[in-house]
Design a protein around this motif. Structure first.
Motif, PDB file in Angstrom:
ATOM      1  N   PHE A  45       0.837  -1.189   0.000  1.00  0.00           N
ATOM      2  CA  PHE A  45       0.000   0.000   0.000  1.00  0.00           C
ATOM      3  C   PHE A  45       0.882   1.253   0.000  1.00  0.00           C
ATOM      4  O   PHE A  45       1.992   1.228   0.537  1.00  0.00           O
ATOM      5  N   PRO A  46       0.399   2.358  -0.591  1.00  0.00           N
ATOM      6  CA  PRO A  46       1.191   3.591  -0.571  1.00  0.00           C
ATOM      7  C   PRO A  46       1.373   4.107   0.846  1.00  0.00           C
ATOM      8  O   PRO A  46       0.465   4.037   1.665  1.00  0.00           O
ATOM      9  N   ILE A  47       2.565   4.592   1.118  1.00  0.00           N
ATOM     10  CA  ILE A  47       2.824   5.184   2.433  1.00  0.00           C
ATOM     11  C   ILE A  47       2.333   6.625   2.439  1.00  0.00           C
ATOM     12  O   ILE A  47       2.717   7.437   1.580  1.00  0.00           O
ATOM     13  N   ILE A  48       1.487   6.928   3.393  1.00  0.00           N
ATOM     14  CA  ILE A  48       1.007   8.295   3.597  1.00  0.00           C
ATOM     15  C   ILE A  48       1.431   8.725   4.992  1.00  0.00           C
ATOM     16  O   ILE A  48       1.075   8.095   5.985  1.00  0.00           O
ATOM     17  N   ALA A  49       2.213   9.775   5.051  1.00  0.00           N
ATOM     18  CA  ALA A  49       2.688  10.301   6.332  1.00  0.00           C
ATOM     19  C   ALA A  49       1.703  11.354   6.862  1.00  0.00           C
ATOM     20  O   ALA A  49       0.946  11.961   6.094  1.00  0.00           O
ATOM     21  N   ILE A  50       1.745  11.560   8.157  1.00  0.00           N
ATOM     22  CA  ILE A  50       0.874  12.547   8.811  1.00  0.00           C
ATOM     23  C   ILE A  50       1.735  13.473   9.643  1.00  0.00           C
ATOM     24  O   ILE A  50       2.533  13.021  10.472  1.00  0.00           O
ATOM     25  N   ALA A  51       1.583  14.763   9.412  1.00  0.00           N
ATOM     26  CA  ALA A  51       2.360  15.745  10.165  1.00  0.00           C
ATOM     27  C   ALA A  51       1.612  17.071  10.189  1.00  0.00           C
ATOM     28  O   ALA A  51       0.809  17.361   9.299  1.00  0.00           O
ATOM     29  N   GLY A  52       1.889  17.875  11.206  1.00  0.00           N
ATOM     30  CA  GLY A  52       1.294  19.203  11.248  1.00  0.00           C
ATOM     31  C   GLY A  52       1.287  19.791  12.648  1.00  0.00           C
ATOM     32  O   GLY A  52       1.358  19.065  13.641  1.00  0.00           O
ATOM     33  N   LEU A  53       1.208  21.104  12.699  1.00  0.00           N
ATOM     34  CA  LEU A  53       1.106  21.836  13.960  1.00  0.00           C
ATOM     35  C   LEU A  53      -0.094  22.770  13.869  1.00  0.00           C
ATOM     36  O   LEU A  53      -0.295  23.431  12.849  1.00  0.00           O
ATOM     37  N   ALA A  54      -0.880  22.821  14.927  1.00  0.00           N
ATOM     38  CA  ALA A  54      -2.085  23.632  14.912  1.00  0.00           C
ATOM     39  C   ALA A  54      -2.189  24.461  16.175  1.00  0.00           C
ATOM     40  O   ALA A  54      -2.142  23.922  17.286  1.00  0.00           O
ATOM     41  N   CYS A  55      -2.302  25.763  15.992  1.00  0.00           N
ATOM     42  CA  CYS A  55      -2.527  26.658  17.126  1.00  0.00           C
ATOM     43  C   CYS A  55      -3.076  27.970  16.593  1.00  0.00           C
ATOM     44  O   CYS A  55      -2.417  28.652  15.806  1.00  0.00           O
ATOM     45  N   GLU A  56      -4.279  28.307  16.995  1.00  0.00           N
ATOM     46  CA  GLU A  56      -4.890  29.580  16.629  1.00  0.00           C
ATOM     47  C   GLU A  56      -4.322  30.641  17.568  1.00  0.00           C
ATOM     48  O   GLU A  56      -4.542  30.584  18.776  1.00  0.00           O
ATOM     49  N   THR A  57      -3.578  31.605  17.015  1.00  0.00           N
ATOM     50  CA  THR A  57      -2.816  32.496  17.894  1.00  0.00           C
ATOM     51  C   THR A  57      -3.111  33.971  17.640  1.00  0.00           C
ATOM     52  O   THR A  57      -3.090  34.439  16.500  1.00  0.00           O
ATOM     53  N   SER A  58      -3.362  34.675  18.712  1.00  0.00           N
ATOM     54  CA  SER A  58      -3.620  36.117  18.650  1.00  0.00           C
ATOM     55  C   SER A  58      -2.317  36.887  18.822  1.00  0.00           C
ATOM     56  O   SER A  58      -1.612  36.710  19.820  1.00  0.00           O
TER      57      SER A  58
END
Length: 505
Positions: A4-17
């Motif tokens: 199966f194809p390799i799908i990586a997961i990455a990310g940063l989330a922060c709603e910032t004022s």
């Protein structure tokens, strides 16, 4: 799943004022790694259609409670680990990383950077390669710069505010990714993306999909998505409490037919602009004093009031004491037999230590609040009876309630949003039986909305002040509605077409 194809997961989330003096650290992101990421998202687990369609490999994701600007050291630390883990995933695979789910919010501001998500993705591209297909899921209160749109192959965002469709939107982003990888040639053909800037920047409390015109605007999205040759349609209202060039509304339509995606993107942008004057607050508004006065004369119980200027789920520091000070100084709440009012909440680590040592039932004097944001009001010294203590809270760590007259003040070790009925009942509070519940929030989250017999939005000061025109934006592009109500020339919405190609990033 080796084939199966390799799908990586990455990310940063922060709603910032950027209007809050608070700073967000690396620990605030509560990073998840490897299998922890798959455990978080049930739709990627074995036995589900998506889980069985690819070899999902978690690198690192971090979701911080909204707050102040992310420190540069925190960003660099987390970004470096993401790149390292992606490099390990790539080295372990003979065929490399075919896809990447970029799990972000879209309104993360980092010290010394103007477009943090685009910068992070550029670094990721340097590791996974330019041929990797990237799908992103975002909050509709995020920002999509032209640079970010260029680097992402297919992009989608929430279609509801409050975000009751968050999981559905993330799953949609992953489904798009799997479908693209299975669509044909190697590497897969990239879809066309039509990107349109809309010179509007409004707070979420004026763009809730519970009411018009946002309800009708977002109702158009699935209609566009159903058109032949269209893969996805998305509308971002943008994030109003940061001062960066990318802070504005955006429309994007993704698909295979150039005429179709550009025409549909243009029509959505034009409709958004057409109804700009119809956006209003999701509830009646007033000063805090006006809201309390209305609550006192109203027969509706419980009556909720949003202390909106310091909403921690929009980026407020959570420790502005201005609203609580006015309530405690009011003669309407100084006697225990007066109407019951609950206030959520104020952080005070030192106060919590004293409360815990004293125990439930004790009379204590503590000082709390304004350790981060003391622009509008200083720390408060409070004397009252300890009503409840709770240990092990995911956000607050330790929560407590101090009864002062008829005011039940929730004090926490760390800031915490109060969105669910159990947040109150776990502290031996009965919000349904209270006369007034004041919560640091903007529009009411679903459980609070269902619980409230009536409610008002108090226009209070703080890092996420709803009166955005008084915050002092200086870097956003102008003219911009509602900062500018007169335009010398009406905007023309000509979508920028980002073509399908395996171009370098």
């Amino acid at each position: 799943m080796s084939d199966f194809p390799i799908i990586a997961i990455a990310g940063l989330a922060c709603e910032t004022s950027t209007f809050s003096p608070a700073r967000t650290s690396a620990a605030a992101f509560h990073p998840r790694r490897g299998e922890e990421i798959i455990e978080k998202y049930k739709f990627l687990q074995s036995g589900t259609p998506l889980g069985d369609a690819a070899n999902w490999q978690g690198a690192l994701i971090g979701h911080a409670l909204p707050g102040g600007t992310v420190t540069r050291s925190a960003f660099e630390k987390l970004a470096a680990e993401i790149l390292s883990r992606l490099a390990d995933i790539r080295l372990a695979s003979e065929k490399g990383i075919k896809g990447l789910w970029f799990d972000i919010h879209g309104a993360m501001c980092v010290e010394g950077m103007d477009d943090a998500e685009a910068d992070l993705l550029r670094r990721i591209r340097g590791v996974v390669g330019s041929e990797t297909i990237v799908s992103a899921s975002m909050d509709l209160h995020g920002n999509v710069s032209r640079d970010l749109a260029h680097q992402i192959d297919i992009i989608t965002c929430y279609r509801m505010a409050p975000h009751e469709d968050a999981t559905e939107s993330k799953e949609r982003a992953c489904r798009h990714l799997v479908d693209l990888l299975k669509s044909g040639p190697e590497p897969p053909k990239r879809p066309l993306k039509a990107w349109v800037k809309v010179p509007i920047l409004l707070p979420g409390e004026q763009t809730s999909t519970r009411m018009e015109p946002a309800k009708s605007l977002y109702r158009l999205v699935p209609e566009v998505e159903s058109c032949p040759g269209v893969l996805d349609a998305a509308i971002w209202v943008g994030y109003a409490w940061a001062d960066e060039v990318r802070n504005h509304a955006v429309v994007m339509v993704t698909g295979w037919k150039a005429n179709e995606v550009t025409e549909k993107a243009k029509s959505l942008a034009e409709y958004f602009w057409k109804v700009r004057e119809d956006f209003h607050f999701v509830a009646p508004t007033g000063s805090l004093d006006e809201c309390i006065a209305q609550a006192l004369v109203s027969p509706d119980r419980p009556f909720f009031i949003s202390d909106s200027g310091d909403n921690p789920t929009a980026g407020g520091s959570g420790d502005v004491t201005w609203g609580l000070a006015r309530i405690l100084n009011s003669p309407d709440f100084q006697e225990t037999e007066n109407r019951v009012i609950i206030y959520a909440s104020i952080p005070g680590p030192k106060a919590i230590d004293i409360i815990v040592a004293a125990g439930v039932g004790a009379i204590v004097t503590v000082t709390a609040g304004a350790e981060v944001d003391n622009i509008h009001c200083g720390p408060l010294t409070l004397t009252g009876k300890v009503h409840a203590i709770k240990f092990g809270d995911n956000d607050a760590v330790v929560g407590s309630v101090l009864q002062i007259g008829s005011v039940f003040v929730i004090l926490t070790k760390l800031r915490k949003p109060y969105h669910r009925e159990t947040d109150f009942t776990d502290l031996n509070l009965k919000p349904r039986a209270a006369d007034i519940v004041v919560v640091k929030i903007g529009y009411l989250e679903p459980e609070l909305f269902d619980m409230a017999a009536n409610w008002m939005l108090a226009l209070t000061p703080g890092g996420v002040d709803q009166d955005i025109c008084r915050l002092g934006h200086s870097r956003i592009s102008r003219p911009m509605w509602p900062f500018d109500t007169q335009f010398l020339q009406e905007p023309t919405f000509s979508p920028q077409l980002i073509p399908m190609s395996n171009m370098p990033f």
